[in-house]
Enzyme design. Structure first.
Site, PDB file in Angstrom:
ATOM      1  N   PHE A 220       0.862  -1.188   0.000  1.00 25.00           N
ATOM      2  CA  PHE A 220       0.000   0.000   0.000  1.00 25.00           C
ATOM      3  C   PHE A 220       0.901   1.242   0.000  1.00 25.00           C
ATOM      4  O   PHE A 220       0.778   2.134   0.834  1.00 25.00           O
ATOM      5  CB  PHE A 220      -0.936   0.059   1.214  1.00 25.00           C
ATOM      6  N   ASP A 241       1.023  -1.132  -4.943  1.00 25.16           N
ATOM      7  CA  ASP A 241      -0.235  -0.412  -4.762  1.00 25.16           C
ATOM      8  C   ASP A 241      -1.175  -0.798  -5.896  1.00 25.16           C
ATOM      9  O   ASP A 241      -0.723  -1.183  -6.983  1.00 25.16           O
ATOM     10  CB  ASP A 241      -0.012   1.106  -4.746  1.00 25.16           C
ATOM     11  N   SER A 242      -2.471  -0.688  -5.639  1.00 23.90           N
ATOM     12  CA  SER A 242      -3.456  -1.021  -6.678  1.00 23.90           C
ATOM     13  C   SER A 242      -3.750   0.163  -7.588  1.00 23.90           C
ATOM     14  O   SER A 242      -4.426   0.007  -8.609  1.00 23.90           O
ATOM     15  CB  SER A 242      -4.760  -1.497  -6.035  1.00 23.90           C
ATOM     16  N   ALA A 268      -2.947  -5.825  -2.813  1.00 22.18           N
ATOM     17  CA  ALA A 268      -2.027  -6.199  -1.734  1.00 22.18           C
ATOM     18  C   ALA A 268      -2.340  -7.581  -1.187  1.00 22.18           C
ATOM     19  O   ALA A 268      -1.428  -8.398  -0.961  1.00 22.18           O
ATOM     20  CB  ALA A 268      -2.102  -5.164  -0.618  1.00 22.18           C
ATOM     21  N   ASP A 288       0.919  -0.414   5.219  1.00 22.64           N
ATOM     22  CA  ASP A 288       0.261   0.869   5.519  1.00 22.64           C
ATOM     23  C   ASP A 288      -1.069   0.958   4.765  1.00 22.64           C
ATOM     24  O   ASP A 288      -1.240   1.789   3.869  1.00 22.64           O
ATOM     25  CB  ASP A 288       1.185   2.036   5.140  1.00 22.64           C
ATOM     26  N   CYS A 328      -4.820   3.276  10.233  1.00 28.14           N
ATOM     27  CA  CYS A 328      -5.311   4.641  10.379  1.00 28.14           C
ATOM     28  C   CYS A 328      -6.806   4.650  10.706  1.00 28.14           C
ATOM     29  O   CYS A 328      -7.478   5.668  10.549  1.00 28.14           O
ATOM     30  CB  CYS A 328      -5.040   5.462   9.115  1.00 28.14           C
TER      31      CYS A 328
END
Length: 384
Positions: A220, A241-242, A268, A288, A328
């Site tokens: 990520f 990352d996508s 991921a 992340d 987060c």
């Protein structure tokens, strides 16, 4: 404006929000008004900003009576800037105003070198006279070349505010280069997520670099925040990352910093599953992910997602390797996150030694009695 005993108790305990269900009377109160808040006995609890549509109906501004929000806004902008002067180091990109964390609920302001990026999240702050004060004060104090407003359409809909597009509200410049911890980044004020970058991870980027070594995987990776910080310490870095647009910016950032980093566009979860099954190994792995739990209802699914990611990463780390793992999601507490990590380590038959348990950067201040201001978790651990 009168609130229920439960709402009054919440304010007296130090929180600054009252939910709509605890508002006893709000007859003929205009949207976004500055109101005086009282308990059911008529005792004054303070002054607040009122929203006629949000479930958070009252956001307390002061425990004292107030009649001039503009004057308070000027003072609190000055206070927020002064608060950061001794704390913000090695960067020209940081959060200038963090909503409740800076006693200005509904307002986010980020600085990216010579561009300010702001988000307005409530009816009160969206008022034209408030916008004018905000813009003039920020311009006078920080002298940006441009000010950009980033709009969250969902928030404006919830606050029943008229639709507005993201865009320049002052100046002409929409792109720049900013630096954090000696690493440079391209910034386009009208692209990317949130206000354009993840400034809350700035100090965690630097911390992770202290432990990283060997072959590293940044999952990520977005625009390369962790990967670029790890590159000088590691023999090879791969970022996953996508989002192709995010990876394109990440590659530009790598070129800007003269690093060779491998970028992979992939899911991921799928990539970690394939890599762990095939026996791929790394010395350092960063996880992340975006917020898996945006509401309480998402919590169980989120914890399963975090565990799967961390379990696979732990299986892929060589003995003595470093895991940097983040969340987060506010609804995932630090205790929950550590418990999940302990379970993942147990299932992976690995021993984790905690090096650091970290949070958001200091320019995202936390109010002790407002748990919602603390949301970012970053754990750095060595694996045996």
């Amino acid at each position: 404006m009168k609130v229920s005993p439960r709402g009054a108790s919440r304010l007296k305990d130090g929180h600054v929000w009252v939910y709509r269900s605890d508002v006893v009377s709000a007859t003929d109160v205009p949207p976004g008004s500055l109101v005086s808040v009282t308990d059911h006995r008529g005792q004054i609890l303070g002054s607040a900003l009122y929203s006629s549509s949000s479930q958070i109906a009252i956001r307390l501004l002061s425990r004292e009576p107030l009649d001039d929000f503009s004057a308070l806004l000027r003072q609190r902008i000055a206070d927020a800037i002064a608060y950061r002067e001794p704390l913000v180091r090695d960067t020209n990109a940081y959060r200038v105003i963090f909503s409740e964390g800076d006693f200005l609920p509904g307002l986010i302001v980020d600085r990216y070198n010579d561009i300010l990026s702001l988000q307005i999240l409530t009816q009160a702050v969206d008022a034209e006279n408030v916008r004018e004060v905000l813009l003039s004060e920020l311009t006078e104090k920080l002298h940006p070349d441009s000010v950009v407003e980033r709009v969250d359409p969902r928030v404006r809909q919830l606050e029943e505010l008229p639709a507005r597009a993201s865009g320049l509200i002052q100046g002409e410049k929409t792109s720049t280069i900013f630096a954090m911890n000696g690493v440079q980044f391209h910034f386009d004020a009208l692209e990317g997520q949130k206000t354009g970058a993840f400034l809350d991870q700035r100090e965690n980027y630097a911390a992770a670099a202290q432990y990283a070594r060997g072959e590293a995987l940044d999952v990520f990776c977005y625009q390369g925040g962790f990967a670029l910080h790890l590159a000088p310490r590691c023999s090879h870095v791969t970022g996953v990352d996508s989002s192709r647009p995010a990876l394109e910016v990440a590659d530009q950032n790598a070129t800007l910093n003269h690093h060779e980093i491998e970028w992979i566009e992939a899911s991921a979860f799928d990539l970690l599953k394939d890599y762990s099954t095939s026996g791929q190994r790394y010395d350092s792995i960063v996880l992340d992910p975006p917020a898996f739990a945006k509401t309480k209802r998402d919590l169980d699914a989120a914890m399963r997602g975090y565990k799967e990611l961390n379990l696979r990463a732990l299986k892929m780390l060589r003995p003595g390797g470093t895991l940097v793992t983040c969340s987060c999601s506010y609804h995932v507490s630090q205790a929950d996150f550590l418990e999940m990590l302990a379970g993942a380590a147990r299932d992976a038959h690995r021993i984790l030694r905690l090096a650091e348990v970290r949070g958001q950067a200091k320019d995202h201040p936390i109010l002790l009695n407002v748990a919602e201001t603390a949301y970012l978790k970053c754990v750095i651990a060595t694996v045996n």
